[in-house]
Design a protein around this motif. Structure first.
Motif, PDB file in Angstrom:
ATOM      1  N   SER A   1       0.834  -1.193   0.000  1.00  0.00           N
ATOM      2  CA  SER A   1       0.000   0.000   0.000  1.00  0.00           C
ATOM      3  C   SER A   1       0.875   1.251   0.000  1.00  0.00           C
ATOM      4  O   SER A   1       2.044   1.220   0.402  1.00  0.00           O
ATOM      5  CB  SER A   1      -0.899   0.020   1.240  1.00  0.00           C
ATOM      6  N   LYS A   2       0.281   2.337  -0.451  1.00  0.00           N
ATOM      7  CA  LYS A   2       0.990   3.611  -0.431  1.00  0.00           C
ATOM      8  C   LYS A   2       1.349   3.985   1.004  1.00  0.00           C
ATOM      9  O   LYS A   2       2.425   4.538   1.270  1.00  0.00           O
ATOM     10  CB  LYS A   2       0.116   4.695  -1.073  1.00  0.00           C
ATOM     11  N   ARG A   3       0.461   3.661   1.940  1.00  0.00           N
ATOM     12  CA  ARG A   3       0.721   3.940   3.343  1.00  0.00           C
ATOM     13  C   ARG A   3       1.956   3.186   3.836  1.00  0.00           C
ATOM     14  O   ARG A   3       2.760   3.730   4.606  1.00  0.00           O
ATOM     15  CB  ARG A   3      -0.498   3.527   4.177  1.00  0.00           C
ATOM     16  N   THR A   4       2.140   1.961   3.371  1.00  0.00           N
ATOM     17  CA  THR A   4       3.317   1.176   3.768  1.00  0.00           C
ATOM     18  C   THR A   4       4.599   1.843   3.282  1.00  0.00           C
ATOM     19  O   THR A   4       5.600   1.883   4.004  1.00  0.00           O
ATOM     20  CB  THR A   4       3.223  -0.252   3.201  1.00  0.00           C
ATOM     21  N   VAL A   5       4.558   2.379   2.070  1.00  0.00           N
ATOM     22  CA  VAL A   5       5.731   3.083   1.542  1.00  0.00           C
ATOM     23  C   VAL A   5       6.072   4.269   2.431  1.00  0.00           C
ATOM     24  O   VAL A   5       7.236   4.470   2.817  1.00  0.00           O
ATOM     25  CB  VAL A   5       5.490   3.551   0.093  1.00  0.00           C
ATOM     26  N   TYR A   6       5.056   5.056   2.779  1.00  0.00           N
ATOM     27  CA  TYR A   6       5.295   6.217   3.624  1.00  0.00           C
ATOM     28  C   TYR A   6       5.743   5.822   5.023  1.00  0.00           C
ATOM     29  O   TYR A   6       6.585   6.487   5.640  1.00  0.00           O
ATOM     30  CB  TYR A   6       4.037   7.086   3.696  1.00  0.00           C
ATOM     31  N   ASP A   7       5.201   4.728   5.540  1.00  0.00           N
ATOM     32  CA  ASP A   7       5.602   4.272   6.874  1.00  0.00           C
ATOM     33  C   ASP A   7       7.079   3.902   6.906  1.00  0.00           C
ATOM     34  O   ASP A   7       7.762   4.137   7.914  1.00  0.00           O
ATOM     35  CB  ASP A   7       4.764   3.062   7.300  1.00  0.00           C
ATOM     36  N   HIS A   8       7.561   3.318   5.825  1.00  0.00           N
ATOM     37  CA  HIS A   8       8.965   2.883   5.795  1.00  0.00           C
ATOM     38  C   HIS A   8       9.923   4.021   5.466  1.00  0.00           C
ATOM     39  O   HIS A   8      11.030   4.072   6.017  1.00  0.00           O
ATOM     40  CB  HIS A   8       9.146   1.770   4.761  1.00  0.00           C
ATOM     41  N   PHE A   9       9.529   4.914   4.558  1.00  0.00           N
ATOM     42  CA  PHE A   9      10.486   5.880   4.033  1.00  0.00           C
ATOM     43  C   PHE A   9      10.048   7.336   4.074  1.00  0.00           C
ATOM     44  O   PHE A   9      10.904   8.216   3.979  1.00  0.00           O
ATOM     45  CB  PHE A   9      10.831   5.526   2.579  1.00  0.00           C
ATOM     46  N   GLY A  10       8.758   7.599   4.145  1.00  0.00           N
ATOM     47  CA  GLY A  10       8.329   8.985   4.061  1.00  0.00           C
ATOM     48  C   GLY A  10       8.261   9.440   2.617  1.00  0.00           C
ATOM     49  O   GLY A  10       7.785   8.713   1.747  1.00  0.00           O
ATOM     50  N   GLU A  11       8.808  10.608   2.322  1.00  0.00           N
ATOM     51  CA  GLU A  11       8.665  11.211   1.003  1.00  0.00           C
ATOM     52  C   GLU A  11       9.534  10.531  -0.056  1.00  0.00           C
ATOM     53  O   GLU A  11      10.456   9.761   0.253  1.00  0.00           O
ATOM     54  CB  GLU A  11       9.026  12.690   1.080  1.00  0.00           C
ATOM     55  N   LYS A  12       9.235  10.867  -1.319  1.00  0.00           N
ATOM     56  CA  LYS A  12       9.931  10.241  -2.445  1.00  0.00           C
ATOM     57  C   LYS A  12      11.431  10.529  -2.422  1.00  0.00           C
ATOM     58  O   LYS A  12      12.243   9.664  -2.776  1.00  0.00           O
ATOM     59  CB  LYS A  12       9.320  10.728  -3.770  1.00  0.00           C
ATOM     60  N   GLY A  13      11.808  11.731  -2.006  1.00  0.00           N
ATOM     61  CA  GLY A  13      13.223  12.070  -1.952  1.00  0.00           C
ATOM     62  C   GLY A  13      13.998  11.144  -1.034  1.00  0.00           C
ATOM     63  O   GLY A  13      15.137  10.771  -1.327  1.00  0.00           O
ATOM     64  N   THR A  14      13.380  10.761   0.068  1.00  0.00           N
ATOM     65  CA  THR A  14      14.038   9.844   0.993  1.00  0.00           C
ATOM     66  C   THR A  14      14.180   8.460   0.366  1.00  0.00           C
ATOM     67  O   THR A  14      15.204   7.787   0.551  1.00  0.00           O
ATOM     68  CB  THR A  14      13.236   9.739   2.304  1.00  0.00           C
TER      69      THR A  14
END
Length: 208
Positions: A52-65
């Motif tokens: 999920s998109k939420r999982t991506v944000y939970d692991h890394f935050g923003e795209k730059g990271t």
């Protein structure tokens, strides 16, 4: 569930979390190369990683990271390859000319053609808007070679008041020229090996 309990991960949950993290980085790396940093979206990364998109944000935050973590992972692999070449080729007691030649050959014929190096160049050659590695991370291979050259100087193998400058001279005369030949004229391996051998000879004439 309390925050303290939620923070405790069982081994199985930790493995699943690490698996998702790796899948996200793999997906992001592929998209950053094929689509470019600007066009690759977090939605696309999540879809390709099957999370999920939420999982991506939970692991890394923003795209730059995410981009930085991808770049760091590839850079770490290259640093490990250079470290192995230093440790296994520039060994105490080995003839210095042979050692330096073997090190240069290994970097040029194994590290440069590797998928990690190709990926690193593709990621870092994108527009200036992409996040950049810290200078300390970019300089790690040069620093490792500098440390080994300092040992060579201390042992009397080379005359180098400034091991960092010696390492830069060596790299310029061998690996740098070989890379230019590979990328510019598409030189074949015999020509590349000759460049390295000539560079080692020139370096030793200056530093012995």
């Amino acid at each position: 569930m309390s925050r303290a309990i939620a923070a405790v991960q069982t081994p199985g949950r930790r493995l699943r979390s690490e698996g998702k993290r790796a899948a996200i980085l793999d997906a992001a790396e592929a998209l950053f190369i094929t689509e470019g940093y600007e066009r690759a979206s977090v939605d696309a990364i999540a879809a390709r990683a099957q999370v999920s998109k939420r999982t991506v944000y939970d692991h890394f935050g923003e795209k730059g990271t995410i981009f930085l973590r991808v770049l760091e992972r590839v850079n770490d692999a290259l640093v490990s390859a250079v470290r192995a070449a230093i440790d296994q080729e520039l060994t105490p007691g080995r003839d210095l000319s042979d050692a330096l030649t073997a090190f240069g050959r290994r970097v040029v014929t194994q590290t440069f053609p590797s998928s990690d190096y190709v990926t690193f160049r593709r990621l870092t050659s994108q527009q200036r808007s992409v996040p950049q590695l810290a200078e300390t991370a970019r300089d790690r291979p040069e620093r490792m070679l500098e440390e080994r050259f300092a040992v060579l100087a201390a042992d009397g193998e080379i005359r180098a008041a400034d091991p960092r400058l010696a390492a830069r001279h060596f790299t310029a005369l061998t690996i740098g020229l070989a890379l230019d030949a590979l990328e510019g004229a598409g030189a074949e391996e015999p020509e590349i090996l000759a460049i390295i051998a000539d560079g080692v000879d020139a370096f030793l004439r200056a530093y012995r």
